[in-house]
Design a protein around this motif. Sequence first.
Motif, PDB file in Angstrom:
ATOM      1  N   LYS A 149     -26.453  -2.512  75.717  1.00  0.00           N
ATOM      2  CA  LYS A 149     -25.446  -2.700  74.673  1.00  0.00           C
ATOM      3  C   LYS A 149     -25.269  -1.421  73.867  1.00  0.00           C
ATOM      4  CE  LYS A 149     -26.322  -7.648  74.060  1.00  0.00           C
ATOM      5  NZ  LYS A 149     -26.915  -8.671  73.158  1.00  0.00           N
ATOM      6  N   THR A 150     -26.383  -0.721  73.620  1.00  0.00           N
ATOM      7  CA  THR A 150     -26.289   0.516  72.835  1.00  0.00           C
ATOM      8  C   THR A 150     -25.461   1.567  73.559  1.00  0.00           C
ATOM      9  OG1 THR A 150     -28.283   1.642  73.733  1.00  0.00           O
ATOM     10  CG2 THR A 150     -28.615   0.092  71.920  1.00  0.00           C
ATOM     11  N   ILE A 151     -25.518   1.573  74.889  1.00  0.00           N
ATOM     12  CA  ILE A 151     -24.747   2.548  75.665  1.00  0.00           C
ATOM     13  C   ILE A 151     -23.252   2.300  75.471  1.00  0.00           C
ATOM     14  CG2 ILE A 151     -24.183   3.329  78.005  1.00  0.00           C
ATOM     15  CD1 ILE A 151     -27.108   2.676  78.766  1.00  0.00           C
ATOM     16  N   ASP A 152     -22.855   1.027  75.497  1.00  0.00           N
ATOM     17  CA  ASP A 152     -21.461   0.661  75.308  1.00  0.00           C
ATOM     18  C   ASP A 152     -20.993   1.004  73.894  1.00  0.00           C
ATOM     19  OD1 ASP A 152     -19.006  -0.510  76.153  1.00  0.00           O
ATOM     20  OD2 ASP A 152     -19.504  -2.302  75.010  1.00  0.00           O
ATOM     21  N   ILE A 153     -21.839   0.677  72.910  1.00  0.00           N
ATOM     22  CA  ILE A 153     -21.514   0.956  71.508  1.00  0.00           C
ATOM     23  C   ILE A 153     -21.404   2.461  71.274  1.00  0.00           C
ATOM     24  CG2 ILE A 153     -22.368   0.819  69.136  1.00  0.00           C
ATOM     25  CD1 ILE A 153     -21.306  -1.824  70.180  1.00  0.00           C
ATOM     26  N   ARG A 154     -22.316   3.213  71.886  1.00  0.00           N
ATOM     27  CA  ARG A 154     -22.313   4.669  71.733  1.00  0.00           C
ATOM     28  C   ARG A 154     -21.025   5.267  72.291  1.00  0.00           C
ATOM     29  NH1 ARG A 154     -24.231   8.952  68.824  1.00  0.00           N
ATOM     30  NH2 ARG A 154     -24.088  10.858  70.074  1.00  0.00           N
ATOM     31  N   LYS A 155     -20.570   4.751  73.428  1.00  0.00           N
ATOM     32  CA  LYS A 155     -19.332   5.265  74.025  1.00  0.00           C
ATOM     33  C   LYS A 155     -18.134   5.010  73.109  1.00  0.00           C
ATOM     34  CE  LYS A 155     -16.580   5.383  78.246  1.00  0.00           C
ATOM     35  NZ  LYS A 155     -15.305   5.476  77.491  1.00  0.00           N
ATOM     36  N   GLU A 156     -18.069   3.825  72.514  1.00  0.00           N
ATOM     37  CA  GLU A 156     -16.982   3.512  71.584  1.00  0.00           C
ATOM     38  C   GLU A 156     -17.025   4.450  70.385  1.00  0.00           C
ATOM     39  OE1 GLU A 156     -16.925  -0.564  70.428  1.00  0.00           O
ATOM     40  OE2 GLU A 156     -16.896  -1.321  72.492  1.00  0.00           O
ATOM     41  N   PHE A 157     -18.247   4.744  69.931  1.00  0.00           N
ATOM     42  CA  PHE A 157     -18.452   5.633  68.788  1.00  0.00           C
ATOM     43  C   PHE A 157     -17.972   7.050  69.107  1.00  0.00           C
ATOM     44  CE2 PHE A 157     -21.607   8.583  66.718  1.00  0.00           C
ATOM     45  CZ  PHE A 157     -21.137   8.476  65.426  1.00  0.00           C
ATOM     46  N   THR A 158     -18.400   7.589  70.248  1.00  0.00           N
ATOM     47  CA  THR A 158     -18.003   8.955  70.614  1.00  0.00           C
ATOM     48  C   THR A 158     -16.515   9.044  70.954  1.00  0.00           C
ATOM     49  OG1 THR A 158     -18.750   8.571  72.903  1.00  0.00           O
ATOM     50  CG2 THR A 158     -20.303   9.639  71.399  1.00  0.00           C
ATOM     51  N   ASP A 159     -15.970   7.982  71.557  1.00  0.00           N
ATOM     52  CA  ASP A 159     -14.533   7.967  71.850  1.00  0.00           C
ATOM     53  C   ASP A 159     -13.722   8.040  70.557  1.00  0.00           C
ATOM     54  OD1 ASP A 159     -14.939   7.862  74.554  1.00  0.00           O
ATOM     55  OD2 ASP A 159     -14.497   5.720  74.768  1.00  0.00           O
ATOM     56  N   GLU A 160     -14.181   7.335  69.532  1.00  0.00           N
ATOM     57  CA  GLU A 160     -13.476   7.355  68.242  1.00  0.00           C
ATOM     58  C   GLU A 160     -13.592   8.725  67.588  1.00  0.00           C
ATOM     59  OE1 GLU A 160     -11.396   6.588  64.805  1.00  0.00           O
ATOM     60  OE2 GLU A 160     -11.369   5.585  66.760  1.00  0.00           O
ATOM     61  N   LEU A 175     -23.135  15.163  63.813  1.00  0.00           N
ATOM     62  CA  LEU A 175     -22.748  13.843  63.309  1.00  0.00           C
ATOM     63  C   LEU A 175     -23.770  12.775  63.689  1.00  0.00           C
ATOM     64  CD1 LEU A 175     -18.912  14.055  64.021  1.00  0.00           C
ATOM     65  CD2 LEU A 175     -20.031  14.033  61.777  1.00  0.00           C
ATOM     66  N   THR A 176     -24.344  12.891  64.894  1.00  0.00           N
ATOM     67  CA  THR A 176     -25.398  11.957  65.306  1.00  0.00           C
ATOM     68  C   THR A 176     -26.603  12.106  64.396  1.00  0.00           C
ATOM     69  OG1 THR A 176     -24.697  11.971  67.629  1.00  0.00           O
ATOM     70  CG2 THR A 176     -26.963  11.313  67.185  1.00  0.00           C
ATOM     71  N   ASN A 177     -26.915  13.330  64.034  1.00  0.00           N
ATOM     72  CA  ASN A 177     -28.052  13.585  63.151  1.00  0.00           C
ATOM     73  C   ASN A 177     -27.806  12.994  61.761  1.00  0.00           C
ATOM     74  OD1 ASN A 177     -30.690  15.060  63.009  1.00  0.00           O
ATOM     75  ND2 ASN A 177     -29.665  16.084  61.311  1.00  0.00           N
ATOM     76  N   ILE A 178     -26.582  13.158  61.249  1.00  0.00           N
ATOM     77  CA  ILE A 178     -26.220  12.599  59.940  1.00  0.00           C
ATOM     78  C   ILE A 178     -26.329  11.080  59.968  1.00  0.00           C
ATOM     79  CG2 ILE A 178     -24.276  12.241  58.362  1.00  0.00           C
ATOM     80  CD1 ILE A 178     -23.363  15.108  59.088  1.00  0.00           C
ATOM     81  N   LEU A 179     -25.826  10.471  61.043  1.00  0.00           N
ATOM     82  CA  LEU A 179     -25.879   9.012  61.185  1.00  0.00           C
ATOM     83  C   LEU A 179     -27.318   8.513  61.208  1.00  0.00           C
ATOM     84  CD1 LEU A 179     -23.867   6.506  62.194  1.00  0.00           C
ATOM     85  CD2 LEU A 179     -25.215   6.806  64.253  1.00  0.00           C
ATOM     86  N   LEU A 213     -30.296  -1.728  64.687  1.00  0.00           N
ATOM     87  CA  LEU A 213     -29.826  -1.038  63.488  1.00  0.00           C
ATOM     88  C   LEU A 213     -29.042   0.224  63.831  1.00  0.00           C
ATOM     89  CD1 LEU A 213     -32.921  -1.571  61.192  1.00  0.00           C
ATOM     90  CD2 LEU A 213     -30.623  -2.491  60.849  1.00  0.00           C
ATOM     91  N   ASN A 214     -29.456   0.902  64.894  1.00  0.00           N
ATOM     92  CA  ASN A 214     -28.704   2.085  65.322  1.00  0.00           C
ATOM     93  C   ASN A 214     -27.313   1.675  65.807  1.00  0.00           C
ATOM     94  OD1 ASN A 214     -29.099   5.104  65.898  1.00  0.00           O
ATOM     95  ND2 ASN A 214     -28.235   4.372  67.819  1.00  0.00           N
ATOM     96  N   MET A 215     -27.246   0.529  66.514  1.00  0.00           N
ATOM     97  CA  MET A 215     -25.943   0.010  66.953  1.00  0.00           C
ATOM     98  C   MET A 215     -25.082  -0.371  65.753  1.00  0.00           C
ATOM     99  SD  MET A 215     -26.341  -2.297  70.394  1.00  0.00           S
ATOM    100  CE  MET A 215     -27.691  -3.334  69.830  1.00  0.00           C
ATOM    101  N   LEU A 216     -25.691  -0.988  64.747  1.00  0.00           N
ATOM    102  CA  LEU A 216     -24.951  -1.370  63.548  1.00  0.00           C
ATOM    103  C   LEU A 216     -24.371  -0.140  62.863  1.00  0.00           C
ATOM    104  CD1 LEU A 216     -24.029  -3.404  61.417  1.00  0.00           C
ATOM    105  CD2 LEU A 216     -26.289  -3.190  60.335  1.00  0.00           C
ATOM    106  N   ALA A 217     -25.157   0.936  62.803  1.00  0.00           N
ATOM    107  CA  ALA A 217     -24.692   2.177  62.187  1.00  0.00           C
ATOM    108  C   ALA A 217     -23.503   2.751  62.952  1.00  0.00           C
ATOM    109  CB  ALA A 217     -25.833   3.191  62.137  1.00  0.00           C
ATOM    110  N   GLU A 218     -23.600   2.773  64.284  1.00  0.00           N
ATOM    111  CA  GLU A 218     -22.522   3.344  65.090  1.00  0.00           C
ATOM    112  C   GLU A 218     -21.279   2.462  65.075  1.00  0.00           C
ATOM    113  OE1 GLU A 218     -24.904   6.160  68.270  1.00  0.00           O
ATOM    114  OE2 GLU A 218     -24.322   4.149  68.929  1.00  0.00           O
ATOM    115  N   THR A 219     -21.471   1.146  65.174  1.00  0.00           N
ATOM    116  CA  THR A 219     -20.331   0.228  65.147  1.00  0.00           C
ATOM    117  C   THR A 219     -19.603   0.300  63.812  1.00  0.00           C
ATOM    118  OG1 THR A 219     -21.426  -1.313  66.667  1.00  0.00           O
ATOM    119  CG2 THR A 219     -19.610  -2.181  65.370  1.00  0.00           C
ATOM    120  N   SER A 220     -20.376   0.323  62.733  1.00  0.00           N
ATOM    121  CA  SER A 220     -19.779   0.405  61.397  1.00  0.00           C
ATOM    122  C   SER A 220     -19.003   1.709  61.233  1.00  0.00           C
ATOM    123  CB  SER A 220     -20.879   0.314  60.323  1.00  0.00           C
ATOM    124  OG  SER A 220     -21.587  -0.901  60.424  1.00  0.00           O
ATOM    125  N   SER A 221     -19.594   2.793  61.704  1.00  0.00           N
ATOM    126  CA  SER A 221     -18.923   4.095  61.615  1.00  0.00           C
ATOM    127  C   SER A 221     -17.620   4.096  62.403  1.00  0.00           C
ATOM    128  CB  SER A 221     -19.854   5.200  62.148  1.00  0.00           C
ATOM    129  OG  SER A 221     -21.031   5.284  61.382  1.00  0.00           O
TER     130      SER A 221
END
Length: 279
Positions: A149-160, A175-179, A213-221
Amino acid sequence: MKESNELKLFEDKKIRAKWDDEQEKWYFSVVDIVSALIDNDYQSSRKYWKTLKMRLNKEGSELVTNCYQLKMESSDGKYYNTDVMDIKQILRLIQSVPSKKAEPFKLWLAQVGKERIDEAYDPEIAINRALDIYRKKGYSEEWINQRLKTIDIRKEFTDELKEKGIDSGKDFAILTNILTQAWSGYSVKEYKNLKGLKKENLRDNMTNMELVLNMLAETSSTEISKSKTTKGFKEAEDSVREGGNIARVAREQLERKTGKKIVSAKNAKEIRKLNSGEE
């Protein structure tokens, strides 16, 4: 540059490779390629490549000029700068290395490239490949499902982020470091140090709750960024901080309720041991 390390096999020869997600291409260790072509040991192949590189350089070959280095794992387990080439460059290299294995190797390269192309058109192939890798490493099914699931969420995050004008590997890393800092309280480097990691993937060494929590951070962003019409690094940074802070609040609330710290020093080895029920 977002990379993933893999080990490929041509006949009985091990060839170190890295897949670059941003450029969508493979990079292979030149010495490993030479070893496969001339069927020689590593040291002999290293000397062969050194001599060949000097000759090509004298001839003014762009092959040597455009050849660059990436850190790859050696037989001693350490990472060293290694000459690498993409598939197009290797096809040109083969022309300079007399070998009866040239044609079989070209077919092998085509197949390796095709695997990634197939995955792009049918993501299920990539998912099944990832499942197989994680199962072989000994992760639990629950953890594997979370990780996918994190892989899918990460792709959506980087695509955005790309939609907002972020196109360099360095900016993605910043940006990943800031997140990560925003939600966990640790920079990526500090987080890795906490878990005793060096080159290993941080997410592969997270507990289920850390992954959530990492997924929540990326999804929210991602959602915050989508709500904005402006583009640029500053705007992306603001969205990432806001998304990370949402996950931080969730982490702090959960820690108060449970009395346990979420960010853990546990790494993959300990997580797999825990999931297997070993003491």
